[in-house]
Design a protein around this motif. Structure first.
Motif, mmCIF file in Angstrom:
data_model
loop_
_atom_site.group_PDB
_atom_site.id
_atom_site.type_symbol
_atom_site.label_atom_id
_atom_site.label_comp_id
_atom_site.label_asym_id
_atom_site.label_seq_id
_atom_site.Cartn_x
_atom_site.Cartn_y
_atom_site.Cartn_z
ATOM 1 N N UNK A 1 56.899 39.101 8.353
ATOM 2 C CA UNK A 1 57.150 37.336 7.985
ATOM 3 C C UNK A 1 57.554 36.616 9.323
ATOM 4 N N UNK A 2 57.108 37.050 10.137
ATOM 5 C CA UNK A 2 58.141 36.389 11.986
ATOM 6 C C UNK A 2 56.495 35.970 11.942
ATOM 7 N N UNK A 3 54.715 36.953 12.015
ATOM 8 C CA UNK A 3 54.381 36.306 11.624
ATOM 9 C C UNK A 3 53.154 34.994 11.131
ATOM 10 N N UNK A 4 54.434 35.602 9.782
ATOM 11 C CA UNK A 4 53.494 34.532 8.609
ATOM 12 C C UNK A 4 54.440 33.105 9.013
ATOM 13 N N UNK A 5 55.374 33.421 9.399
ATOM 14 C CA UNK A 5 56.091 32.027 10.058
ATOM 15 C C UNK A 5 55.551 30.780 10.967
ATOM 16 N N UNK A 6 54.896 32.305 11.863
ATOM 17 C CA UNK A 6 54.765 31.677 13.353
ATOM 18 C C UNK A 6 53.516 30.690 12.697
ATOM 19 N N UNK A 7 52.597 31.586 11.792
ATOM 20 C CA UNK A 7 51.453 30.646 11.325
ATOM 21 C C UNK A 7 52.097 29.202 10.735
ATOM 22 N N UNK A 8 52.719 29.535 9.800
ATOM 23 C CA UNK A 8 52.654 28.466 8.856
ATOM 24 C C UNK A 8 54.145 27.143 10.014
ATOM 25 N N UNK A 9 54.365 26.987 11.636
ATOM 26 C CA UNK A 9 54.592 25.873 12.014
ATOM 27 C C UNK A 9 53.214 25.590 12.558
ATOM 28 N N UNK A 10 52.345 26.321 12.987
ATOM 29 C CA UNK A 10 51.595 25.772 13.684
ATOM 30 C C UNK A 10 50.453 25.044 13.505
ATOM 31 N N UNK A 11 50.401 25.847 11.683
ATOM 32 C CA UNK A 11 49.458 25.139 10.733
ATOM 33 C C UNK A 11 50.143 23.495 10.001
ATOM 34 N N UNK A 12 51.154 23.055 10.939
ATOM 35 C CA UNK A 12 51.877 21.952 10.206
ATOM 36 C C UNK A 12 51.366 21.204 11.427
ATOM 37 N N UNK A 13 50.969 21.500 12.451
ATOM 38 C CA UNK A 13 50.970 21.003 13.572
ATOM 39 C C UNK A 13 48.875 20.596 13.448
ATOM 40 N N UNK A 14 48.503 21.442 12.951
ATOM 41 C CA UNK A 14 46.941 21.195 12.948
ATOM 42 C C UNK A 14 46.674 20.517 11.697
#
Length: 62
Positions: free
Chosen positions: A13-26
């Motif tokens: 779930x922590x990995x999914x959270x990181x991907x969500x944050x990176x996705x916002x910037x992308x």
């Protein structure tokens, strides 16, 4: 040191959270290749997270 299934799921779930944050910037930067990679990584994490049967089996402790 072995971890239990709850801890392992927390890591995923922590990995999914990181991907969500990176996705916002992308998305803000319109980084299409980055968004494709994020989607691929999300699918990999979700495959582990929602695998049936779970990756970590229930062991009968004596």
């Amino acid at each position: 040191m072995p971890i239990n299934e709850k801890e392992y799921n927390g890591i995923l779930f922590d990995q999914l959270s990181l991907l969500e944050e990176i996705e916002e910037v992308a998305k803000k930067e319109n980084a299409q290749e980055t968004l494709k990679l994020i989607n691929k990584k999300r699918q990999q994490v979700e495959r582990k997270l929602y695998q049936q049967p779970p990756l970590i089996g229930n062991c009968n402790a004596n």
